[in-house]
Design a protein around this motif. Structure first.
Motif: not given
Length: 305
Positions: A260-267
């Motif tokens: 998800s975009a949320r996960a990608g931003q956190s990675l």
């Protein structure tokens, strides 16, 4: 002879000997269930700490984001969509109920009655049995909870299973899934008390990389198993990445990892580099409305092998 064990040393002794010749590492197509009827499922909220409050559910936004997921993924792999239903508000996460191995479909035994209804859908059953000609392995009416590829993460290349035990999967359910998927070796382990599904804290990507959230396991040292098997291609998530569903990612092709975009931003940049070194480009899709229901991108994907 196949192995199902809680002993990580025994598991690794068997797993190290296995070649990546069990079958295709990624699916030939995927299926989704659209979020019609999307709302807070009170039963599921009893043991899913990731779920938001009822006011956070936006059915219209969820439908649009889910449509964008289907559109994006269709550029990589054929995508089949089934409509959701009002009486099954969690059906947007179909991989817990329907999963496949070459030539067969496995139907899971869900813990909560609201999700048990999903297993009775004749249109989805018929698609696999009549349209694809798959054999049906139906676990849905037996007594032991077995929530398929929510509880079970599979290395499809080597035929390895990683089964997290919780209220969503007991040891007998683990045995039934190990047999249903015909796996060569499976490791059972306890999830941390706050976790409900293994695929939120672990992903195996095309048989050559792993994303691991150590705090999701009752014994965080379990991460050593994945380092042994996947070497330098292991992402060990920090607390923020864990909370933001980085572990709930998937590779449906050999060169792309989806989250998800949320996960990608956190990675983190270092972890993105680890995935890149393993041969994966990162693709993301905004799914914040779907994530209100306690799952993320991987949970939305049913794989067809």
């Amino acid at each position: 002879m196949t192995l199902l064990t809680r002993d990580s040393a025994d598991f690794l002794s068997a797993a190290r000997l296995l070649e990546p010749d069990f079958g295709p590492a990624t699916p030939r197509s995927v299926f989704l269930i659209t979020p019609e009827g999307f709302s807070l499922a009170e039963e599921s909220a009893q043991d899913n700490s990731y779920m938001a409050e009822a006011q956070a559910f936006d059915p219209g936004r969820a439908l649009e984001q889910h449509r964008q997921l289907q559109l994006a993924m269709s550029a990589v792999v054929p995508v089949i969509g089934f409509p959701g239903r009002e009486e099954t508000p969690d059906a947007v996460f179909p991989n817990n109920v329907f999963a496949t191995a070459p030539g067969r479909v496995v139907i899971g035994r869900m813990r909560h009655p609201v999700r048990q209804r999903e297993a009775a859908r004749e249109d989805i059953r018929g698609f696999f049995s009549d349209t694809l000609g798959y054999q049906t392995v139906d676990l849905s009416t037996q007594a032991h909870v077995a929530e398929l590829t929510g509880a079970l993460v599979i290395d499809r290349a080597r035929g390895l299973g990683f089964i997290g035990l919780s209220e969503r999967c007991d040891e007998e359910g683990a045995r039934l899934m190990h047999e249903a998927f015909g796996l060569r070796a499976s490791l059972m382990f306890d999830l941390a008390p706050s976790e409900y599904h293994t695929n939120v804290v672990l992903a195996v990507l095309a048989g050559r990389a792993a994303v691991v959230c150590p705090a999701g396991f009752a014994e965080p040292a379990l991460v050593d198993v994945f380092s042994d098997l996947y070497g330098d291609h292991v992402v060990i998530c920090n607390a923020q990445e864990h909370a933001d569903f980085v572990g709930n990612c998937i590779a449906v092709s050999n060169n792309t990892v989806w989250m998800s975009a949320r996960a990608g931003q956190s990675l983190t940049a270092d972890h993105n580099a680890t995935l890149s070194a393993a041969g994966f480009a990162l693709r993301t899709v905004p799914l914040d409305s779907i994530e209100a229901a306690g799952g993320s991108l991987r949970c939305c994907i049913g794989e067809i092998y």
